[in-house]
Scaffold this active site. Structure first.
Site, PDB file in Angstrom:
ATOM      1  N   SER A 146      -7.099   3.015 -10.122  1.00 43.64           N
ATOM      2  CA  SER A 146      -7.915   3.779  -9.238  1.00 43.64           C
ATOM      3  C   SER A 146      -8.643   2.739  -8.479  1.00 43.64           C
ATOM      4  O   SER A 146      -9.605   2.817  -7.628  1.00 43.64           O
ATOM      5  CB  SER A 146      -8.937   4.509  -9.975  1.00 43.64           C
TER       6      SER A 146
ATOM      7  N   HIS B  45      -1.998   8.374  -8.214  1.00 42.57           N
ATOM      8  CA  HIS B  45      -3.526   8.520  -8.701  1.00 42.57           C
ATOM      9  C   HIS B  45      -3.875   9.864  -8.732  1.00 42.57           C
ATOM     10  O   HIS B  45      -4.236  10.591  -7.938  1.00 42.57           O
ATOM     11  CB  HIS B  45      -4.358   7.627  -7.356  1.00 42.57           C
TER      12      HIS B  45
ATOM     13  N   GLU C 267      -3.139  11.389  -5.245  1.00 45.54           N
ATOM     14  CA  GLU C 267      -2.734  10.540  -4.211  1.00 45.54           C
ATOM     15  C   GLU C 267      -1.290   9.657  -4.562  1.00 45.54           C
ATOM     16  O   GLU C 267      -1.436   8.976  -5.633  1.00 45.54           O
ATOM     17  CB  GLU C 267      -3.728   9.532  -4.057  1.00 45.54           C
TER      18      GLU C 267
ATOM     19  N   ASN D 121     -11.331   7.265  -3.038  1.00 40.67           N
ATOM     20  CA  ASN D 121     -12.214   6.108  -3.518  1.00 40.67           C
ATOM     21  C   ASN D 121     -13.083   5.258  -2.647  1.00 40.67           C
ATOM     22  O   ASN D 121     -14.068   4.974  -2.570  1.00 40.67           O
ATOM     23  CB  ASN D 121     -11.741   5.688  -4.773  1.00 40.67           C
TER      24      ASN D 121
END
Length: 725
Positions: free
Chosen positions: A450, A471, A483, A521
């Site tokens: 991440s 992800h 992701e 993120n």
């Protein structure tokens, strides 16, 4: 008794029919040109033709409705048609479809000839309402069989009589729960509450034609049910006395009032559909099904359908379908998957894999961590047994498919491994090197990182072309977005296999290009960092989170949540690590490490901002200590400025992501932020909200103003004022 064919009585494009011995008409729904069956003007007209034929034909004694498509009975109304009507603001065709559906389903329900729904696969929305109008429902235990009225998740209510028939069938409390939450039930749950007459274990035919489908065990059971109903009308067991009491006229109003309170507690007043559904149930119970459907349910439906909330929600749903369709259909590379790292994420991923039938080799260097991981997986599966989703035997088989090990060589037969070790770059690189030394030459390495780029992790890889990112978001079982990260060196094969695996796990595999923080993120970091900076200025936790919750953040989870609550959920050590890794973005990620480290006392658990739904006194002390050591000249700000500081940088970062080609289209940003960060779905997504609520260039101007007062982190990117996003 033989079920030999005696004719094909009705020729249709979307239905196949077969007249069986004993006068049972087998109708197979097989919508042409779509992967799922949908109800629109075309398919409804054909079903009307079949119902009319069955009513008039003397050699037809009953009807069994099945699906020719494996894994899907009926997905409900055609949402593409509905969304087009919303974009054109023209609803005449949709209203006519609703009227046709009500009269047709009423005709089925009143028919002296029995209709039986043989349900295998997803039976949702209008599909369930079609089944509710049948005289009996038999379900198979196919893994994709499920029942639900998810219309409230699309900003509408069940519009084909669901608010009227379901309470009469299963009782008011259970019906309100299903309708207002849009929850999905699995066959055992549906049988327990009285939604089904029977449930049968059945193996679906590999050849999907009526001649073979009719031989399936659960279809034979449905045919037998129809024959039985030809001679004796269906006699449903009466609802329990307590359920009948709760549906009585006086008590009904109290039950509906309580349901309203629960809806408002869960989603506030952001979503009108659940409240309208409760009203439709309450007012319709005193009328006939047809009258309640036409005079109460339909007006609510048409009003909701025309609302921007519904348009946004349907648009996001269709975006999800587009994400899934964009994944090339590739055969599963293998049934054995390796998971490297048995911590919180690794154990959750392993649990998801075994639920979908994969054999999982779960590897960790620590036997203690492995033992805890197996315990977490067992606990999650036990919860499903308790909720009647699976049988105890299913739990046993799922646990048998997970093999814990401390040896890396035990994953050498896996064609794909998912790395979920601790977020330390040297550890991840070492694990990749170990994998390459033992793995099959074609095996794919998927990292769940991440905070690091795929390029960082694979910098010393012997075969970087087989490295890809997968992800997952925490909690893995609930978060639908994954992701799938593509670096310049990632092969098409690795990307396709990773996407295919995510899709088979029931996730939305959104392909993003490699870069710091990927997509979600990277954008989320601007929101979280600004919240921490405001804490350092002395703005109260309560005020920061309240502004975010009043905007609707995380309301779709049923638990509205501000940025500080989100940081508590993520965990400050993890959040600090991610934010530190994103320092490469420059001045936009302005560090407050000194403050956050006050929240991380040595050899003690991290201090959270909130404790027992109140501001944590320890956190307040930590902030006070920081402010004494780092005096600030910050002045009081309005809630409007606070709101701008939280959300405008997210828009700026989203536009930068488009410019950097992390993703290609604005709708991908909207979809990812809704399913990955809790951005409120009723607003249509981050960029849709920005476009629709502010004039072009307004956000850039506001950010320039904020930059003048608070610093360079607010300086807008060039593309923000140019539009096109």
């Amino acid at each position: 008794m033989s079920n030999s064919q005696t004719g094909t009585p009705v020729e249709c494009k979307h239905f196949k029919t077969l007249l069986l011995d004993g006068g049972i008409l087998l109708a197979g729904f097989d919508y042409s040109g779509k992967p799922v069956n949908v109800l629109n003007a075309e398919s409804m007209a054909e079903w009307q033709k079949i119902v009319g034929y069955a009513e008039q034909a003397p050699d037809v004694n009953g009807v069994v409705l099945v699906s020719v498509k494996e894994g899907n009975f009926c997905a409900g109304a055609d949402l593409e048609q509905m969304h087009e009507a919303q974009k054109q603001c023209s609803f005449q065709e949709m209203e006519q479809l609703v009227i046709t559906a009500h009269t047709l389903l009423d005709k089925m329900e009143r028919s002296p000839k029995p209709f039986v729904a043989a349900v295998e696969g997803a039976c949702l929305g209008g599909g369930l309402e079609l089944a509710l109008a049948c005289h009996a429902r038999i379900a198979s235990t196919h893994p994709k069989t499920c029942f639900g009225l998810p219309e409230v998740k699309l900003g509408i209510l069940p519009g084909f009589g669901g608010t009227q028939r379901l309470p009469r069938l299963i009782g008011l409390p259970a019906a309100l729960d299903m309708i207002t939450t849009g929850k999905t039930l699995f066959p055992r749950q549906a049988l327990r509450i009285g939604l089904l007459e029977g449930m049968v274990t059945s193996i679906p035919s590999s050849v999907r034609v009526l001649d073979t489908i009719q031989k399936e065990t659960f279809v034979q059971t449905a045919i037998a049910q129809a024959r039985a109903l030809c001679s004796a009308p269906v006699r449903r067991p009466p609802l329990s006395a307590s359920v009948r009491f709760l549906g009585s006229p006086v008590i009904r109003s109290l039950v509906c009032r309580y349901a309203r309170q629960q809806v408002i507690k869960r989603v506030r007043h952001f979503y009108p559909a659940p409240l309208c559904a409760i009203d439709a149930v309450r007012r319709g119970m005193g009328r006939s099904v047809l009258e309640g459907s036409l005079t109460v349910e339909k007006p609510h439906l048409m009003d909701l359908m025309a609302s921007p909330v519904s348009s946004h929600l349907v648009g996001l749903f269709l975006a999800g379908e587009k994400v899934k369709r964009s994944v090339a259909s590739v055969p599963a590379a293998a049934t054995r998957i390796g998971v490297l790292g048995a911590g919180l994420m690794g154990s959750q991923i392993a649990g998801q894999l075994t639920e979908k039938g994969y054999e999982v080799v779960l590897r960790d260097v620590s036997s203690d961590i492995l033992a805890k991981a197996i315990g977490r997986i067992h606990k999650a599966q036990t919860t499903q047994v308790r909720k009647k989703i699976i049988l105890p035997s299913d739990l046993l088989y799922r646990m048998m498919r997970v093999t814990p090990t401390t040896r890396i060589k035990d994953v050498n037969l896996a064609s794909l491994v998912i790395e979920a070790v601790s977020e330390k770059l040297d550890v991840k690189r070492a694990v990749l090197a170990e994998f390459e030394s033992e793995a099959h030459p074609d095996a794919i390495f998927a990292t769940n990182t991440s905070s690091y780029t795929l390029a960082d992790i694979a910098v010393k890889a012997v075969h970087p072309e087989r490295c890809v990112g997968l992800h997952f978001f925490n909690p893995v079982a609930k978060m639908q977005l994954v992701e799938v990260v593509r670096a310049p060196f990632t092969s098409d094969k690795a990307l396709a296999q990773a996407c295919g695996l995510a899709k088979r796990l029931g996730k939305f595999p959104l392909v993003v290009n490699d870069g710091p923080g990927f997509l979600v993120n990277r954008i989320l970091s601007r929101y979280l960092v600004e919240a921490v900076i405001m804490v350092s200025e002395g703005i109260s936790f309560q005020r920061i989170d309240t502004v975010a919750k009043n905007f609707g953040m995380a309301v779709d989870s049923g638990h509205p949540m501000g940025p500080l609550e989100l940081l508590d959920l993520i965990g400050l050590p993890v959040a600090l690590h991610v934010l530190t890794s994103l320092a490469v973005l420059g001045s936009r990620i302005e560090s407050r490490d000194a403050l956050l480290r006050n929240f991380l006392p040595e050899k003690e658990p991290p201090i959270t901002f909130w404790k027992l739904e109140k501001e944590n006194p320890q956190a307040l002390d930590a902030v006070a200590n920081y402010r004494r050591a780092n005096p600030s000249d910050a002045t009081p700000i309005s809630d409007e400025i606070l709101h701008q500081r939280l959300f405008f940088p997210m828009v700026d970062e989203a536009v930068r992501c488009l410019h950097d080609k992390i993703v290609e289209y604005p709708w991908q940003v909207d979809f990812a932020l809704t399913y990955g960060t809790g951005f409120p779905a009723f607003r249509g997504g981050l960029l849709t909200w920005a476009r629709q609520t502010m004039a072009q260039g307004q956000i850039a101007q506001e950010l320039e103003s904020l930059a003048g007062k608070y610093g360079k982190r607010f300086e807008p990117c060039q593309g923000l004022s140019q539009g096109g996003w």
